[in-house]
Design a protein around this motif. Sequence first.
Motif, PDB file in Angstrom:
ATOM      1  N   SER A 168      -0.163 -35.025  -1.221  1.00 17.55           N
ATOM      2  CA  SER A 168      -0.020 -33.603  -0.924  1.00 17.55           C
ATOM      3  C   SER A 168       1.134 -33.402   0.048  1.00 17.55           C
ATOM      4  CB  SER A 168      -1.300 -33.037  -0.303  1.00 17.55           C
ATOM      5  OG  SER A 168      -1.524 -33.621   0.972  1.00 17.55           O
ATOM      6  N   SER A 169       1.812 -32.267  -0.092  1.00 14.69           N
ATOM      7  CA  SER A 169       2.747 -31.819   0.939  1.00 14.69           C
ATOM      8  C   SER A 169       1.939 -30.887   1.840  1.00 14.69           C
ATOM      9  CB  SER A 169       3.932 -31.089   0.312  1.00 14.69           C
ATOM     10  OG  SER A 169       4.724 -31.988  -0.443  1.00 14.69           O
ATOM     11  N   THR A 198       0.358 -34.226  -7.393  1.00 13.37           N
ATOM     12  CA  THR A 198       0.473 -33.765  -6.016  1.00 13.37           C
ATOM     13  C   THR A 198      -0.033 -32.325  -5.914  1.00 13.37           C
ATOM     14  OG1 THR A 198       1.975 -33.548  -4.124  1.00 13.37           O
ATOM     15  CG2 THR A 198       2.846 -32.914  -6.277  1.00 13.37           C
ATOM     16  N   CYS A 199      -0.011 -31.792  -4.694  1.00 16.50           N
ATOM     17  CA  CYS A 199      -0.392 -30.398  -4.462  1.00 16.50           C
ATOM     18  C   CYS A 199       0.276 -29.932  -3.180  1.00 16.50           C
ATOM     19  CB  CYS A 199      -1.913 -30.251  -4.364  1.00 16.50           C
ATOM     20  SG  CYS A 199      -2.650 -31.094  -2.942  1.00 16.50           S
ATOM     21  N   ILE A 200       0.247 -28.642  -2.961  1.00 19.51           N
ATOM     22  CA  ILE A 200       0.695 -28.075  -1.693  1.00 19.51           C
ATOM     23  C   ILE A 200      -0.556 -27.708  -0.899  1.00 19.51           C
ATOM     24  CG2 ILE A 200       0.910 -25.735  -2.661  1.00 19.51           C
ATOM     25  CD1 ILE A 200       3.348 -27.154  -0.092  1.00 19.51           C
ATOM     26  N   ALA A 201      -0.665 -28.184   0.323  1.00 16.56           N
ATOM     27  CA  ALA A 201      -1.880 -27.988   1.122  1.00 16.56           C
ATOM     28  C   ALA A 201      -1.518 -27.226   2.397  1.00 16.56           C
ATOM     29  CB  ALA A 201      -2.529 -29.331   1.461  1.00 16.56           C
ATOM     30  N   ILE A 202      -1.626 -25.908   2.321  1.00 14.84           N
ATOM     31  CA  ILE A 202      -1.272 -25.047   3.444  1.00 14.84           C
ATOM     32  C   ILE A 202      -2.518 -24.371   4.018  1.00 14.84           C
ATOM     33  CG2 ILE A 202       0.137 -23.103   4.221  1.00 14.84           C
ATOM     34  CD1 ILE A 202       1.808 -25.446   3.250  1.00 14.84           C
ATOM     35  N   THR A 216       0.829 -26.355 -10.924  1.00 19.40           N
ATOM     36  CA  THR A 216       0.835 -25.909  -9.528  1.00 19.40           C
ATOM     37  C   THR A 216       1.269 -27.006  -8.569  1.00 19.40           C
ATOM     38  OG1 THR A 216      -0.921 -24.327 -10.019  1.00 19.40           O
ATOM     39  CG2 THR A 216      -0.527 -24.833  -7.709  1.00 19.40           C
ATOM     40  N   GLY A 217       0.780 -28.217  -8.786  1.00 20.40           N
ATOM     41  CA  GLY A 217       1.103 -29.316  -7.887  1.00 20.40           C
ATOM     42  C   GLY A 217       2.582 -29.623  -7.820  1.00 20.40           C
ATOM     43  N   ILE A 218       3.186 -29.844  -8.986  1.00 23.30           N
ATOM     44  CA  ILE A 218       4.611 -30.193  -9.005  1.00 23.30           C
ATOM     45  C   ILE A 218       5.469 -29.004  -8.629  1.00 23.30           C
ATOM     46  CG2 ILE A 218       4.836 -29.773 -11.496  1.00 23.30           C
ATOM     47  CD1 ILE A 218       6.877 -32.086 -11.547  1.00 23.30           C
ATOM     48  N   SER A 219       5.054 -27.805  -9.015  1.00 23.68           N
ATOM     49  CA  SER A 219       5.843 -26.604  -8.774  1.00 23.68           C
ATOM     50  C   SER A 219       5.996 -26.303  -7.291  1.00 23.68           C
ATOM     51  CB  SER A 219       5.203 -25.398  -9.479  1.00 23.68           C
ATOM     52  OG  SER A 219       5.973 -24.243  -9.316  1.00 23.68           O
ATOM     53  N   PHE A 220       4.927 -26.500  -6.519  1.00 23.61           N
ATOM     54  CA  PHE A 220       4.950 -26.124  -5.108  1.00 23.61           C
ATOM     55  C   PHE A 220       4.858 -27.322  -4.161  1.00 23.61           C
ATOM     56  CE2 PHE A 220       2.388 -22.490  -7.146  1.00 23.61           C
ATOM     57  CZ  PHE A 220       3.546 -21.906  -7.643  1.00 23.61           C
TER      58      PHE A 220
END
Length: 443
Positions: free
Chosen positions: A204-205, A157-161, A125-129
């Motif tokens: 995180s992004s 990493t992760c995506i943090a929305i 999930t982290g690298i994918s998004f």
Amino acid sequence: MSSTPIIPFSEPPYLAGLPSPYYKETHLKWQKACRAFIQEHLIEHALEWDTIETLPESVFEEFGKAGMLIPSLPAPLPVEWLKRLGIHELLGVLKVEDFDYIHTMIYCDEMARSGLAGPSGSLTTGISFGVPPILKFGNKQLQERFLPDLLTAKKRTCIAITEPGAGSDVANIATTATKTPDGKHYIINGTKKWITNGIWAELSSMAVRTGGPGPGGLSMVVVPLKGYKGVSMRRLKVGGQISAGTTFIELDDVKVPVENLIGEEGMGMKYIMTNFNHERLTIAIGATRQSRVALASAMEYVLKREAFGKPLIEQPVVRHRLAKCGAMLESQWAWVEQFVYQMTQLPKATADIELGGLTALAKAQAGIVLNECAQCAVLLFGGNGYTKTGQGELAERIYREVPGMRIPGGSEDVLLDLAVRQLVKNFKNKTKAMETPKGLSKL
């Protein structure tokens, strides 16, 4: 083609020996290599690891060392970057420049073969998004600072929305990023919730508010997480996919350089929505495999389980349930295959417009199909399907995971509405483009 009979509904048609127009030799070789690697390093222990709620760190390291996190990125892959880092092939069978969205689909399908989303999600999930926004919109200095470690899995990493008050309603994100008086740093304050992989992520992004209210005030920034001053994180206990590390993040005066800005200020909403397309498509692929695992396990069970003096499969009502779900499953898979093929044929800009709404619809429908197939499996397993151990353990676990497919990546009702609105928007734009300006003759 399999040399032995396979349980009905247990494999997509192309793996059951039926002809397909989509798969070239490169895809079939990739599928075999994926199956072997993923079976050995993930699937064999997926249920066990999901039960204890965390995969060993060594699993992430094994996937990273083999380059088997890279296929979770959108196609085409970042070939120039990968070759700079010494990555020329995947599993020795596929050149990185030959990777397309059908390879993505095969990878996602194999990663979900356990029937559980948590084990694979904890890895990808982290690298994918989280990486694509940096790849697509980050400037050179940002990419040079972060991509080498992220693409080689040295850092996570992760995506943090999402936030407690802003899930699918992305435009109402409240986490703020305010520049210091000297303009050299952002000071970030707020909370992020339901962040998959967050607990393990160094970076995180993150979606933040750098401007006023609404979508125009949003930006994306690379924010350090694990061990960084002002950041506190704790895992959340969710109904399913618990091994994926769902996280609550608190940000208290977190100071990051302005150079960590992804792209331009105020463009965050565009970056987020573009990123959602890949997320929703991969969710749809994984959920369709989960549906397949649930339905095939039920089929295998009713073939051998006897009641009222004969196997359950001899009961018309049982066959009826299987038939309805089987039709939904195979229709969904055919749509996913068609969809992915279209991704390989359309330019990226065209695909974003033509397939954006349909991506949302495919993801929403995948959750609906999963719900039907998982419920069917639980009912056909009977008491065993309501028990967390034993013969129906996997069916029970998959059924608990259904909301985790229908809510993240945009909740189902939001996506159904979004899909139609996007299709109508495209129709109106095309209609307007065909209109003849007043005073001009078509002749």
